[in-house]
Design an enzyme around this catalytic site. Structure first.
Site, mmCIF file in Angstrom:
data_model
loop_
_atom_site.group_PDB
_atom_site.id
_atom_site.type_symbol
_atom_site.label_atom_id
_atom_site.label_comp_id
_atom_site.label_asym_id
_atom_site.label_seq_id
_atom_site.Cartn_x
_atom_site.Cartn_y
_atom_site.Cartn_z
ATOM 1 N N TYR A 1 -10.873 60.448 29.039
ATOM 2 C CA TYR A 1 -10.588 60.180 28.167
ATOM 3 C C TYR A 1 -9.847 62.257 27.082
ATOM 4 O O TYR A 1 -9.544 62.123 25.933
ATOM 5 C CB TYR A 1 -11.773 59.702 27.544
ATOM 6 C CG TYR A 1 -11.980 58.251 27.454
ATOM 7 C CD1 TYR A 1 -13.187 57.724 27.998
ATOM 8 C CD2 TYR A 1 -10.880 57.692 26.857
ATOM 9 C CE1 TYR A 1 -13.877 56.160 27.227
ATOM 10 C CE2 TYR A 1 -10.754 56.299 27.223
ATOM 11 C CZ TYR A 1 -12.144 55.526 27.401
ATOM 12 O OH TYR A 1 -12.832 54.161 27.439
ATOM 13 N N ASN B 1 -5.367 51.348 20.139
ATOM 14 C CA ASN B 1 -5.402 52.739 20.320
ATOM 15 C C ASN B 1 -6.660 53.624 20.024
ATOM 16 O O ASN B 1 -6.953 53.857 19.425
ATOM 17 C CB ASN B 1 -3.881 53.569 20.207
ATOM 18 C CG ASN B 1 -3.222 52.410 20.742
ATOM 19 O OD1 ASN B 1 -3.244 51.383 21.343
ATOM 20 N ND2 ASN B 1 -1.637 52.814 20.283
ATOM 21 N N HIS C 1 -10.814 49.827 18.627
ATOM 22 C CA HIS C 1 -11.235 49.732 19.352
ATOM 23 C C HIS C 1 -11.889 50.879 19.590
ATOM 24 O O HIS C 1 -11.922 51.649 20.453
ATOM 25 C CB HIS C 1 -9.850 49.381 20.811
ATOM 26 C CG HIS C 1 -10.219 47.900 20.827
ATOM 27 N ND1 HIS C 1 -8.408 47.187 21.063
ATOM 28 C CD2 HIS C 1 -10.555 46.568 19.719
ATOM 29 C CE1 HIS C 1 -8.617 46.217 21.269
ATOM 30 N NE2 HIS C 1 -9.502 46.135 20.705
ATOM 31 N N CYS D 1 -28.080 60.753 19.865
ATOM 32 C CA CYS D 1 -28.227 60.050 18.965
ATOM 33 C C CYS D 1 -29.396 61.200 17.648
ATOM 34 O O CYS D 1 -30.433 61.056 18.278
ATOM 35 C CB CYS D 1 -28.087 58.895 18.562
ATOM 36 S SG CYS D 1 -27.895 58.760 16.815
ATOM 37 N N THR E 1 2.320 45.759 21.407
ATOM 38 C CA THR E 1 0.966 45.275 21.758
ATOM 39 C C THR E 1 1.375 43.469 22.251
ATOM 40 O O THR E 1 2.421 42.778 21.782
ATOM 41 C CB THR E 1 0.286 45.385 20.382
ATOM 42 O OG1 THR E 1 -1.083 44.115 21.458
ATOM 43 C CG2 THR E 1 0.385 44.255 19.279
ATOM 44 N N SER E 2 0.680 43.793 23.835
ATOM 45 C CA SER E 2 0.677 42.092 24.268
ATOM 46 C C SER E 2 0.377 41.302 23.642
ATOM 47 O O SER E 2 0.757 39.821 23.856
ATOM 48 C CB SER E 2 0.546 42.336 26.313
ATOM 49 O OG SER E 2 -0.916 42.790 26.199
ATOM 50 N N CYS F 1 -30.781 59.323 15.964
ATOM 51 C CA CYS F 1 -32.022 58.347 15.971
ATOM 52 C C CYS F 1 -33.056 58.704 17.915
ATOM 53 O O CYS F 1 -34.152 58.259 17.248
ATOM 54 C CB CYS F 1 -32.462 56.688 15.682
ATOM 55 S SG CYS F 1 -30.888 56.327 17.211
HETATM 56 N N1 APR Z 1 7.940 50.550 22.778
HETATM 57 C C1 APR Z 1 8.019 49.415 22.964
HETATM 58 N N2 APR Z 1 7.018 48.565 23.022
HETATM 59 C C2 APR Z 1 6.340 49.193 24.470
HETATM 60 C C3 APR Z 1 6.849 50.501 24.980
HETATM 61 C C4 APR Z 1 7.131 51.159 24.083
HETATM 62 N N3 APR Z 1 7.583 52.518 24.501
HETATM 63 N N4 APR Z 1 5.816 50.398 26.167
HETATM 64 C C5 APR Z 1 5.436 49.121 26.319
HETATM 65 N N5 APR Z 1 5.828 48.145 25.455
HETATM 66 C C6 APR Z 1 4.751 47.133 25.292
HETATM 67 C C7 APR Z 1 4.888 46.734 26.740
HETATM 68 O O1 APR Z 1 6.040 45.826 27.581
HETATM 69 C C8 APR Z 1 3.391 45.546 25.803
HETATM 70 O O2 APR Z 1 4.279 44.325 26.126
HETATM 71 O O3 APR Z 1 3.836 47.666 24.485
HETATM 72 C C9 APR Z 1 2.972 46.145 25.074
HETATM 73 C C10 APR Z 1 1.384 46.651 25.608
HETATM 74 O O4 APR Z 1 0.769 45.905 25.548
HETATM 75 P P1 APR Z 1 -0.425 46.200 26.787
HETATM 76 O O5 APR Z 1 -0.805 46.999 27.728
HETATM 77 O O6 APR Z 1 -1.728 44.436 27.385
HETATM 78 O O7 APR Z 1 -1.466 47.127 25.753
HETATM 79 P P2 APR Z 1 -2.442 46.052 23.909
HETATM 80 O O8 APR Z 1 -2.050 45.145 23.634
HETATM 81 O O9 APR Z 1 -2.873 47.174 23.234
HETATM 82 O O10 APR Z 1 -3.973 45.749 24.886
HETATM 83 C C11 APR Z 1 -5.129 45.690 23.963
HETATM 84 O O11 APR Z 1 -6.618 45.880 25.731
HETATM 85 O O12 APR Z 1 -6.693 46.826 28.012
HETATM 86 C C12 APR Z 1 -7.274 46.538 26.702
HETATM 87 O O13 APR Z 1 -8.422 47.950 25.130
HETATM 88 C C13 APR Z 1 -7.263 48.002 26.065
HETATM 89 O O14 APR Z 1 -6.639 48.207 23.451
HETATM 90 C C14 APR Z 1 -6.924 47.357 24.764
HETATM 91 C C15 APR Z 1 -5.967 46.146 24.564
#
Ligand code: APR
Length: 279
Positions: free
Chosen positions: A90, A121, A138, A167, A207-208, A169
């Site tokens: 971090y 993020n 998150h 903290c 995001t996935s 507290c």
């Molecule tokens: N542009 C577009 N898409 C992208 C890029 C990019 N430059 N780089 C990666 N990706 C896509 C990947 O293919 C994937 O589908 O972004 C997605 C990222 O998905 P994850 O890695 O699953 O991330 P996220 O969805 O943010 O995860 C959610 O899971 O691990 C925990 O707490 C963590 O906040 C996170 C949460």
């Protein structure tokens, strides 16, 4: 040309997304780790993702919250990488800078189109790009949080020499980052749901869409209908997601956020300046 989409289709979808954004009255943006890979921050489940390439790290991440509850000092020693296989991850993340994806979202906020950003993020890159209204679903590496009284503090307010940091507290503080198994702080959860129930356009980037409860926000917005008085849902991602496959989103712009979002912001500016020109 933007990888992942034929040039023609690219331009069409960029014009479509810009027109949809310019026509919106309450557009919000949901973001994930894919937004930050072009800043050098690995994602989790993409082809080069942390969990994809390091299963042991994923297993360790699932134990982090429990470790804090049982032994806050050991939690901090792991988080700061001073003991065991922790990695100071971090603090390193705080040194990274935003990329064109983040700047494009900030521009869309500056021209009054984007009303809020709800991000998974923890890297603080939206703010570094100038975005004002960011919800950290998150948490963030920039803050510490007390599970007992809910207070949050800037990480620089503590030396982190004496562990665990306490903290006001008197209870131990953890990173504000929400770990697996940890509940989402209710203030953030409520604010995010109210935006999902208020928006008429949701732009979902990098995001996935498999981690809940965040991944439920698009379906929450979709439950308010499609088109007309409903909600327009647009995805920008390197690959299709369950939102694409289940038809929750109206369309996917497949490719890199850093290559797709800047031309979308340019096109929105173009539409707005023409609109002003016509008074
Ligand atoms: N542009 C577009 N898409 C992208 C890029 C990019 N430059 N780089 C990666 N990706 C896509 C990947 O293919 C994937 O589908 O972004 C997605 C990222 O998905 P994850 O890695 O699953 O991330 P996220 O969805 O943010 O995860 C959610 O899971 O691990 C925990 O707490 C963590 O906040 C996170 C949460």
């Amino acid at each position: 040309m933007i990888a992942g989409m034929e040039a023609g289709k690219t331009q069409d979808l960029i014009k479509q997304a810009a027109a949809d954004l310019a026509a919106s009255s309450h557009a919000i943006v949901l973001t994930g780790a894919g937004m930050s890979t072009e800043s050098g921050v690995a994602d989790f489940r993409g082809p080069k993702g942390i969990w994809t390439t390091n299963k042991q790290a994923e297993a360790q991440a699932y134990q982090r919250y429990e470790r804090f509850l049982n032994d806050p000092k050991a939690y901090w020693e792991e988080m700061l990488g001073t003991v065991g296989s922790g990695s100071d991850f971090y603090r390193q993340m705080r040194k990274v800078g935003p990329n064109p994806s983040h700047h494009a979202i900030a521009r869309l906020e500056q021209v009054g189109i984007v009303k809020s950003v709800i991000t998974q993020n923890v890297d603080g890159l939206h703010e570094k790009a100038g975005t004002q209204n960011v919800m950290h679903y998150h948490g963030t590496v920039e803050k510490l949080r007390c599970l007992s009284c809910g207070s949050r503090f800037g990480v620089d307010e503590y030396s982190l020499e004496k562990l665990p940091p306490l903290c006001r507290c008197g209870r131990p503080l953890k990173y504000d980052v929400v770990h697996f198994q940890e509940p989402i702080p209710s203030d953030i959860m409520d604010a995010a749901e109210s935006e999902a129930m208020k928006c008429d356009l949701m732009l979902i980037c990098g995001t996935s869409a498999v981690v809940y409860p965040f991944a439920a926000l698009p379906a929450m917005a979709r439950s308010r209908g499609r088109g007309g008085s409903g909600v327009k849902i647009i995805e920008v991602n390197a690959e299709p997601t369950p939102l694409t496959h289940q038809g929750v989103s109206d369309y996917l712009m497949q490719g890199k956020t850093g290559e797709i979002l800047p031309p979308v912001a340019d096109e929105v500016n173009e539409i707005l300046s023409q609109r002003e020109g016509h008074g």
